[in-house]
Design a protein around this motif. Sequence first.
Motif, short mmCIF file in Angstrom:
data_model
loop_
_atom_site.label_atom_id
_atom_site.label_comp_id
_atom_site.label_asym_id
_atom_site.label_seq_id
_atom_site.Cartn_x
_atom_site.Cartn_y
_atom_site.Cartn_z
N TYR A 144 2.98 87.44 56.10
CA TYR A 144 2.63 88.67 57.08
C TYR A 144 1.39 88.26 57.91
N GLN A 145 0.67 87.13 57.66
CA GLN A 145 -0.51 86.72 58.50
C GLN A 145 -0.03 85.39 59.30
N GLY A 146 1.17 85.11 59.29
CA GLY A 146 1.59 84.07 60.05
C GLY A 146 1.86 82.92 59.38
N GLY A 147 1.43 82.73 58.05
CA GLY A 147 1.80 81.65 57.38
C GLY A 147 3.15 81.03 57.09
N ALA A 148 3.30 79.70 57.18
CA ALA A 148 4.69 78.98 57.27
C ALA A 148 4.63 78.25 55.97
N TYR A 149 5.79 77.83 55.59
CA TYR A 149 6.14 76.99 54.46
C TYR A 149 5.85 75.53 54.85
N THR A 150 4.61 75.11 55.22
CA THR A 150 4.18 73.66 55.50
C THR A 150 3.53 73.27 54.08
N ASP A 151 3.64 71.92 54.36
CA ASP A 151 2.93 71.07 53.05
C ASP A 151 1.44 71.47 52.81
N ASN A 152 0.66 71.92 53.78
CA ASN A 152 -0.64 72.15 53.58
C ASN A 152 -0.92 73.65 53.29
N ASN A 153 0.20 74.28 53.49
CA ASN A 153 0.19 75.93 53.24
C ASN A 153 1.05 76.26 51.85
N VAL A 154 1.34 75.42 51.24
CA VAL A 154 2.44 75.89 49.99
C VAL A 154 1.74 75.37 48.89
N LEU A 155 1.86 76.20 47.52
CA LEU A 155 1.38 75.93 46.23
C LEU A 155 2.53 76.06 45.52
N PHE A 156 2.95 75.35 44.50
CA PHE A 156 3.88 75.41 43.33
C PHE A 156 3.47 76.29 42.28
N LEU A 157 3.94 77.22 42.04
CA LEU A 157 3.43 78.22 40.87
C LEU A 157 4.30 78.71 39.91
N THR A 158 3.88 79.06 38.68
CA THR A 158 4.87 79.69 37.93
C THR A 158 4.84 80.95 38.14
N GLN A 159 5.84 81.81 37.56
CA GLN A 159 6.08 83.18 38.12
C GLN A 159 4.85 84.17 37.73
N LYS A 160 4.20 83.75 36.69
CA LYS A 160 3.10 84.66 36.22
C LYS A 160 1.80 84.43 37.25
N GLU A 161 1.69 83.04 37.70
CA GLU A 161 0.62 82.84 38.55
C GLU A 161 0.93 83.13 39.91
N HIS A 162 2.06 83.36 40.24
CA HIS A 162 2.56 83.80 41.58
C HIS A 162 2.20 85.28 41.56
N SER A 163 2.54 85.99 40.78
CA SER A 163 2.43 87.34 40.49
C SER A 163 0.91 87.80 40.33
N LEU A 164 0.22 86.95 39.77
CA LEU A 164 -1.30 87.22 39.61
C LEU A 164 -2.08 86.85 40.80
N ILE A 165 -1.78 85.78 41.75
CA ILE A 165 -2.28 85.82 43.00
C ILE A 165 -2.46 86.80 43.76
N HIS A 166 -0.71 87.46 43.89
CA HIS A 166 -0.88 88.58 44.77
C HIS A 166 -1.47 89.81 44.25
N PHE A 167 -1.75 89.78 42.96
CA PHE A 167 -2.48 90.99 42.50
C PHE A 167 -4.00 90.76 42.74
N LEU A 168 -4.50 89.46 42.74
CA LEU A 168 -5.81 89.13 43.07
C LEU A 168 -6.09 89.52 44.78
N ARG A 169 -5.19 89.20 45.45
CA ARG A 169 -5.20 89.37 46.92
C ARG A 169 -5.31 90.78 47.22
N TRP A 170 -4.52 91.64 46.54
CA TRP A 170 -4.17 93.06 46.64
C TRP A 170 -5.75 93.57 46.26
N LYS A 171 -6.36 93.27 45.03
CA LYS A 171 -7.51 93.88 44.87
C LYS A 171 -8.78 93.61 45.79
N LEU A 172 -8.55 92.28 46.20
CA LEU A 172 -9.77 91.88 47.10
C LEU A 172 -9.76 92.58 48.50
#
Length: 224
Positions: free
Chosen positions: A34-62
């Motif tokens: 939603y900020q224009g980020g693409a699925y490029t090598d320097n913009n992608v992380l491979f996460l577990t489901q729990k990590e992925h959920s937690l990252i978005h939770f932290l971004r929402w809080k911030l």
Amino acid sequence: MKKIYEKALSIITEQAKNRAYFDGCHKHRIIPGYQGGAYTDNNVLFLTQKEHSLIHFLRWKLHGDSRDKRAFKMIGVGPSGLSYQDRIDHGKYCYKSKLGIHGVDKQTRSNWQKKAMQTQRILAERGVKNWFYWSTIEGRRERSRLGGIASYGKNHHFLKQQGSFKDKSKASAAAKKSAKKPVTDGNGTLRKFQTDEQVINFLRENPTWRRGCPTKKEKLKSVK
């Protein structure tokens, strides 16, 4: 708390930076879509489901963006999930901001919907019980078998309609009061009427009948 959230986000990001692709991983965009980020090598992380959920939770809080809140709950494990009000709030936000399907032309929207339908169809054929599955004959039959308590506990729209009742027992009492009024012949046969007057008139003409539903013994007797 902001510093704690920032530190936690930094730790997860750093741990995943040099991680290779693995089975079952989630592809997360550091700069979100939603900020224009693409699925490029320097913009992608491979996460577990729990990590992925937690990252978005932290971004929402911030940052307080409802799109991160939605992602956190949609991806989240366990009991997490969007509530009825969450979906309404997020839908209004997307509509006002012309995001996603609300920000494209009619033809593009139609193409997206066809693609989504095809994806849902394929998943349903693989055994996933998604909304496409529940719309099929087999799915509708299974849904009808759930009935009663299962439907009552999951149907947010129904619960909202019943909001004027303080407890479930009062809602059930109101439903019984508005239901058709039954009479029985005592042998398992049942007839129903809309009003008490119709019941009284019927009982006058059929003195062997009485009010109410057949008892368990009467039903068994009728089967025999």
